[in-house]
Each structure stands twice: as structure tokens, then as C-alpha cells.
Design a protein around this motif. Sequence first.
Motif, PDB file in Angstrom:
ATOM      1  N   PRO A  10      -1.665 -87.586  -9.205  1.00  0.00           N
ATOM      2  CA  PRO A  10      -2.809 -86.694  -9.414  1.00  0.00           C
ATOM      3  C   PRO A  10      -3.612 -87.002 -10.680  1.00  0.00           C
ATOM      4  O   PRO A  10      -4.826 -86.839 -10.698  1.00  0.00           O
ATOM      5  CB  PRO A  10      -2.179 -85.303  -9.503  1.00  0.00           C
ATOM      6  CG  PRO A  10      -0.877 -85.432  -8.789  1.00  0.00           C
ATOM      7  CD  PRO A  10      -0.422 -86.850  -8.995  1.00  0.00           C
ATOM      8  N   GLN A  11      -2.922 -87.480 -11.725  1.00  0.00           N
ATOM      9  CA  GLN A  11      -3.636 -87.785 -12.975  1.00  0.00           C
ATOM     10  C   GLN A  11      -4.633 -88.921 -12.779  1.00  0.00           C
ATOM     11  O   GLN A  11      -5.633 -89.001 -13.493  1.00  0.00           O
ATOM     12  CB  GLN A  11      -2.636 -88.146 -14.089  1.00  0.00           C
ATOM     13  CG  GLN A  11      -1.772 -86.993 -14.527  1.00  0.00           C
ATOM     14  CD  GLN A  11      -2.592 -85.886 -15.172  1.00  0.00           C
ATOM     15  OE1 GLN A  11      -3.696 -86.085 -15.651  1.00  0.00           O
ATOM     16  NE2 GLN A  11      -2.048 -84.683 -15.163  1.00  0.00           N
ATOM     17  N   LEU A  12      -4.360 -89.811 -11.852  1.00  0.00           N
ATOM     18  CA  LEU A  12      -5.266 -90.919 -11.553  1.00  0.00           C
ATOM     19  C   LEU A  12      -6.192 -90.575 -10.387  1.00  0.00           C
ATOM     20  O   LEU A  12      -7.353 -90.971 -10.376  1.00  0.00           O
ATOM     21  CB  LEU A  12      -4.453 -92.177 -11.237  1.00  0.00           C
ATOM     22  CG  LEU A  12      -5.184 -93.505 -11.192  1.00  0.00           C
ATOM     23  CD1 LEU A  12      -5.983 -93.754 -12.462  1.00  0.00           C
ATOM     24  CD2 LEU A  12      -4.190 -94.635 -10.976  1.00  0.00           C
ATOM     25  N   GLN A  13      -5.687 -89.818  -9.435  1.00  0.00           N
ATOM     26  CA  GLN A  13      -6.489 -89.464  -8.266  1.00  0.00           C
ATOM     27  C   GLN A  13      -7.738 -88.672  -8.637  1.00  0.00           C
ATOM     28  O   GLN A  13      -8.816 -88.921  -8.093  1.00  0.00           O
ATOM     29  CB  GLN A  13      -5.658 -88.651  -7.270  1.00  0.00           C
ATOM     30  CG  GLN A  13      -4.648 -89.464  -6.515  1.00  0.00           C
ATOM     31  CD  GLN A  13      -3.719 -88.599  -5.679  1.00  0.00           C
ATOM     32  OE1 GLN A  13      -3.678 -87.382  -5.829  1.00  0.00           O
ATOM     33  NE2 GLN A  13      -2.953 -89.241  -4.813  1.00  0.00           N
ATOM     34  N   GLN A  14      -7.595 -87.739  -9.536  1.00  0.00           N
ATOM     35  CA  GLN A  14      -8.739 -86.882  -9.854  1.00  0.00           C
ATOM     36  C   GLN A  14      -9.907 -87.648 -10.478  1.00  0.00           C
ATOM     37  O   GLN A  14     -11.032 -87.524 -10.002  1.00  0.00           O
ATOM     38  CB  GLN A  14      -8.302 -85.702 -10.709  1.00  0.00           C
ATOM     39  CG  GLN A  14      -7.474 -84.717  -9.898  1.00  0.00           C
ATOM     40  CD  GLN A  14      -7.026 -83.529 -10.700  1.00  0.00           C
ATOM     41  OE1 GLN A  14      -6.615 -83.653 -11.858  1.00  0.00           O
ATOM     42  NE2 GLN A  14      -7.107 -82.362 -10.080  1.00  0.00           N
ATOM     43  N   PRO A  15      -9.702 -88.463 -11.519  1.00  0.00           N
ATOM     44  CA  PRO A  15     -10.858 -89.193 -12.062  1.00  0.00           C
ATOM     45  C   PRO A  15     -11.393 -90.245 -11.079  1.00  0.00           C
ATOM     46  O   PRO A  15     -12.604 -90.477 -11.022  1.00  0.00           O
ATOM     47  CB  PRO A  15     -10.337 -89.827 -13.344  1.00  0.00           C
ATOM     48  CG  PRO A  15      -8.859 -89.773 -13.269  1.00  0.00           C
ATOM     49  CD  PRO A  15      -8.508 -88.652 -12.346  1.00  0.00           C
ATOM     50  N   LEU A  16     -10.497 -90.866 -10.306  1.00  0.00           N
ATOM     51  CA  LEU A  16     -10.968 -91.835  -9.318  1.00  0.00           C
ATOM     52  C   LEU A  16     -11.773 -91.147  -8.226  1.00  0.00           C
ATOM     53  O   LEU A  16     -12.778 -91.685  -7.761  1.00  0.00           O
ATOM     54  CB  LEU A  16      -9.795 -92.605  -8.716  1.00  0.00           C
ATOM     55  CG  LEU A  16      -9.153 -93.645  -9.629  1.00  0.00           C
ATOM     56  CD1 LEU A  16      -7.918 -94.239  -8.972  1.00  0.00           C
ATOM     57  CD2 LEU A  16     -10.143 -94.725 -10.006  1.00  0.00           C
TER      58      LEU A  16
END
Length: 193
Positions: A60-66
Motif C-alpha cells: 500500500p505504501q507504494l500503491q498509493q503514490p503510483l
Amino acid sequence: MGQRIPTEGSPAAASPALLRICTVLAQQDDAASPFDMLEGQRMILLSVCALLDTLPDAGPQLQQPLAAAIAGYLRSDFPAMIAEEEEGLLPRLRERLLLGDDLDQVLRQLEEEHRRDRRQAALLAAECDSLADGLMPDEVPALFAALHAFAEQQRRHLAWEAATLLPLARNRLTPADLSGWARAMRARRLLQQ
């Protein structure tokens, strides 16, 4: 066009080589041929498609900005690439078709696919915005499935164009066609900035 280049501190900035690749693909060199510029846009789309396929594997920490970055691409860069085909390439190709080419129906189908793709991209951009803002966990799998389906459709579309439409255009468009297309392409880019 408004191609977004990863910057230091962004998730995609882990590799300086990746930054160089993105810079080359998004390069706005006025001396480049319209085909080269279009090919750069197509390569960026293929990269985005690969990202769409792997997004579920990110946390989720990477999914959101991506997801926020993908939404921006789907909202601006993707429609700009389609516009370049429809306003730049296809009208010039139509002028160079010969009687036996029999591509009118194929070009109409291509334009219908473009309309469908623009609508789908707009819907997916809104969904990606929701993911960036913290989409409910039970809604995430459906979004990932829709993104994967969109990526598959785009890869098929690009492959079909690369096998049929682009070779014909490269063969038929004259230097005057390419010069006019390049001028119009620069004007469209200025309007999008």
C-alpha cells in the motif's frame, strides 16, 4: 506532451538509469520525426501497462503514490497520444490510401477503439485517484483486474498498429506530410502545456 518524469524521492527514482530512460522517451526534440515522437509515447504506454500488471504486488505504501501517478497519465498523457494518432497520423494516412487498400472500415474500427479507450482511461483514472486516497480494501481487487484488462487491451492495440498501420504509414507518408505533421504535433504539445 506532458510526460511525467520521475524525480528524486519518487518511487520510480530508485535508479538513475530509469530516470535517463524516461527522459529519453519523453524528450520533446523538435528535430525528431513524428514517428519517433509517437514511438516514444507508445513505449511509455507499454511501460505503464507493465506497471499496471505489477501494481497488485506492491504494498500500500507504494500503491498509493503510483496510483496517483497512473491517474495523471491516464487523464492527460494517454488521451494526448490518442489525439496525436487521430489528428496527426490518421488524417495524413487517409490522404495516401489507394483504392485497393480497403482500410476505411479498419480505420473506423480504430477510431471506435480509441473512443472506448479514452472513456475507459477516464474511469480508471478516477478509480486510481480513489486508490491513492485509500480505497476500501474489498474494492482493490476489482480495480487491479480492470487495470490488468486495460493493459492487455492496450498491448493488443499497439501490436496491431505496429504490424499493420504504422508500416503502411511509414511507406506512404511523404516528406511534406511528415513536415506538416511535425508542425501540428509541436502546436498540440504547446497547447497541452
